[in-house]
Design an enzyme around this catalytic site. Structure first.
Site, PDB file in Angstrom:
ATOM      1  N   GLY A  27       0.815  -1.201   0.000  1.00 19.07           N
ATOM      2  CA  GLY A  27       0.000   0.000   0.000  1.00 19.07           C
ATOM      3  C   GLY A  27       0.849   1.251   0.000  1.00 19.07           C
ATOM      4  O   GLY A  27       0.513   2.252  -0.656  1.00 19.07           O
ATOM      5  N   THR A  28       1.949   1.209   0.736  1.00 17.78           N
ATOM      6  CA  THR A  28       2.850   2.365   0.764  1.00 17.78           C
ATOM      7  C   THR A  28       3.416   2.647  -0.617  1.00 17.78           C
ATOM      8  O   THR A  28       3.485   3.798  -1.057  1.00 17.78           O
ATOM      9  CB  THR A  28       3.996   2.119   1.768  1.00 17.78           C
ATOM     10  OG1 THR A  28       3.451   2.024   3.086  1.00 17.78           O
ATOM     11  CG2 THR A  28       5.013   3.236   1.724  1.00 17.78           C
ATOM     12  N   GLN A 135      -7.908   2.124   4.904  1.00 13.93           N
ATOM     13  CA  GLN A 135      -8.679   1.766   6.099  1.00 13.93           C
ATOM     14  C   GLN A 135     -10.127   1.405   5.800  1.00 13.93           C
ATOM     15  O   GLN A 135     -10.763   0.719   6.605  1.00 13.93           O
ATOM     16  CB  GLN A 135      -8.643   2.929   7.102  1.00 13.93           C
ATOM     17  CG  GLN A 135      -7.276   3.186   7.704  1.00 13.93           C
ATOM     18  CD  GLN A 135      -6.811   2.041   8.575  1.00 13.93           C
ATOM     19  OE1 GLN A 135      -7.609   1.349   9.200  1.00 13.93           O
ATOM     20  NE2 GLN A 135      -5.511   1.829   8.621  1.00 13.93           N
ATOM     21  N   SER A 152      -4.411  -1.267   0.546  1.00 11.75           N
ATOM     22  CA  SER A 152      -3.429  -2.246   1.004  1.00 11.75           C
ATOM     23  C   SER A 152      -4.159  -3.495   1.473  1.00 11.75           C
ATOM     24  O   SER A 152      -5.049  -3.423   2.325  1.00 11.75           O
ATOM     25  CB  SER A 152      -2.605  -1.657   2.152  1.00 11.75           C
ATOM     26  OG  SER A 152      -1.587  -2.552   2.548  1.00 11.75           O
ATOM     27  N   HIS A 154      -3.450  -6.098   3.360  1.00 12.26           N
ATOM     28  CA  HIS A 154      -3.433  -6.572   4.749  1.00 12.26           C
ATOM     29  C   HIS A 154      -4.419  -5.807   5.621  1.00 12.26           C
ATOM     30  O   HIS A 154      -4.815  -6.284   6.680  1.00 12.26           O
ATOM     31  CB  HIS A 154      -2.020  -6.504   5.321  1.00 12.26           C
ATOM     32  CG  HIS A 154      -1.592  -5.151   5.764  1.00 12.26           C
ATOM     33  ND1 HIS A 154      -1.063  -4.214   4.911  1.00 12.26           N
ATOM     34  CD2 HIS A 154      -1.611  -4.566   6.991  1.00 12.26           C
ATOM     35  CE1 HIS A 154      -0.768  -3.121   5.576  1.00 12.26           C
ATOM     36  NE2 HIS A 154      -1.088  -3.300   6.839  1.00 12.26           N
ATOM     37  N   CYS A 278       4.084   9.360  24.410  1.00  9.08           N
ATOM     38  CA  CYS A 278       4.912   8.940  25.550  1.00  9.08           C
ATOM     39  C   CYS A 278       5.355   7.497  25.411  1.00  9.08           C
ATOM     40  O   CYS A 278       4.980   6.634  26.208  1.00  9.08           O
ATOM     41  CB  CYS A 278       4.146   9.169  26.841  1.00  9.08           C
ATOM     42  SG  CYS A 278       3.529  10.844  26.983  1.00  9.08           S
TER      43      CYS A 278
END
Length: 416
Positions: A27-28, A135, A152, A154, A278
């Site tokens: 997908g990237t 998504q 993508s 996956h 964090c």
């Protein structure tokens, strides 16, 4: 024959012509190829790229590469739900805009974007719109008159290592870099045929159950959104409450270290994610949460896969309060019984990572007279986001920040 059949199946699911769709190694790669090719194809128009501030990193990295080569990029901001305003997006378009990008739904908070309205504005301005649909493709087609689309496998339960790129007929597109005769010259190298066939089959399979499963998962995420604030105090549930993906729910807990909380939940058998700043791996706030202006500390993202059991959701809700309380106790978070009376109006949190600066602020705010101010000295980048977010949750006034020799002073005025 298998490749052609897989392409036809994928094209039917996306809502495009088979000859408009090519398969990529990820997908990237689909995003990078789509952005670079569309920009190159419209280079004579200009070198201006428009993206939203909450895009996936693959889109933002493509924008950074474009800037490094002399192009310009405009990021359109979002509201506290994580959605762009169509009017603001339309205002960012210029005569030299070569391409606009907008995700169909956010990967961290699940908020769906107004793609159809943004596509309408782009069409009126003569600008192609690339939609990162990774998504949302499992749940249905992307509405609107978009020009390019990426996905993508996956993300919908297919194998990793397969992406798809759709370029509508009539869109100017020039592949960048060496190519070959495969996949219309847009994805060099031999196709991973078994993975592509599996990707197309899995997309058809999940789509067949999408409507029923979406309703079931939405009920479960609604339950989490409603009960987490009841079970755990000082929590902010983020993302749009209505226009969102069915299986994602995200919330942030005050006075909690995100990484520690994930470890506690992992020990209880729950694999969840965090967009929190964090963590030892990033030490910087999530760009999505930062753009939304919401609390970043103690962030938890729950993604319910197809078939997620109701009993597991209930067990998560049983475990969560104890896990949060345990982390807060370790960090010395304030409670009515533990607030220490102090006269100092300066909190020195230099060298301390979030959420400690916010915890220290909460401990002293009760000792500041109404109308008075307290200065929090901090050098953790996350404080720039989390202290204002704490002020909004606590109905206190965030005055602003001031640079000092040792770090940054965040000024808070007590209102009540």
């Amino acid at each position: 024959m298998l490749l052609d059949a897989a392409r036809e199946a994928a094209a039917e699911a996306v809502g495009c012509r088979p000859d408009e769709l090519v398969f990529t190694p990820s997908g990237t790669r689909a995003v990078h190829t789509g952005v670079a090719g569309a920009l190159a194809g419209r280079r004579r128009v200009g070198r201006h790229l428009v993206v939203s501030a909450v895009e996936h990193s693959s889109v933002l990295h493509a924008g950074e590469a474009h800037e490094a080569e002399g192009g310009t990029v405009t990021q359109v901001g979002v509201g506290r739900t994580g959605a762009v305003g169509p009017e603001a997006y339309a205002a960012a378009l210029r005569e030299d805009t070569a391409l606009a990008c907008l995700q169909s739904a956010n990967h961290e908070v699940g908020t769906e974007q107004p793609v159809a309205r943004v596509a309408e504005a782009c069409r009126a301005a003569g600008v192609p719109l690339l939609v990162d649909a990774a998504q949302s493709l499992a749940w249905g087609r992307v509405e609107g008159d978009w020009s390019l689309l990426t996905g993508s496998a996956h993300k919908w339960g297919g194998p990793s290592g397969v992406g798809l790129l759709v370029v509508r007929k009539g869109v100017r597109f020039a592949p960048v870099g060496p190519g070959d005769e495969r996949e219309s010259g847009r994805a060099a190298g031999f196709e991973n045929l078994p993975a592509i066939v599996a990707a197309a089959a899995s997309l058809r399979a999940v789509r067949a159950e999408a409507a029923q499963e979406a309703a079931r998962l939405r009920e479960l995420t609604d339950r989490v959104r409603a009960r987490v604030p009841e079970l755990v105090g000082d929590v902010e549930v983020v993302g749009d409450p209505e226009r969102r993906l069915p299986g994602i729910v995200t919330f942030s807990c005050l006075y909690v270290d995100g990484e520690t909380l994930l470890h506690e939940l992992d020990r209880a058998g729950f694999s969840v994610s965090s967009g929190s700043s964090c963590t030892s791996s990033t030490l910087t706030p999530s760009h999505v949460l930062r753009a939304m202006g919401v609390l970043s500390e103690g962030n938890v993202r729950v993604s319910l896969p197809f078939g997620a059991a109701e009993a597991e959701v209930e067990r998560f809700l049983e475990v969560l309060p104890g896990a949060v309380a345990g982390v807060r106790e370790k960090l010395g978070a304030p409670t009515p019984a533990t607030v220490v009376q102090r006269d100092a109006l300066v909190v020195d949190a230099l060298g301390k990572l979030c959420p400690v600066p916010v915890i220290e602020l909460a401990k002293v705010i009760g000792d500041v007279p109404v109308g008075g101010t307290v200065r929090v000295l901090a050098d953790d980048e996350a404080a720039r986001l989390d202290i204002p977010a704490w002020c909004e949750m606590r109905d206190q006034e965030y005055v602003g920040e001031e640079r000092e020799e040792r770090g940054t002073a965040y000024v808070v005025r007590r209102l009540r």
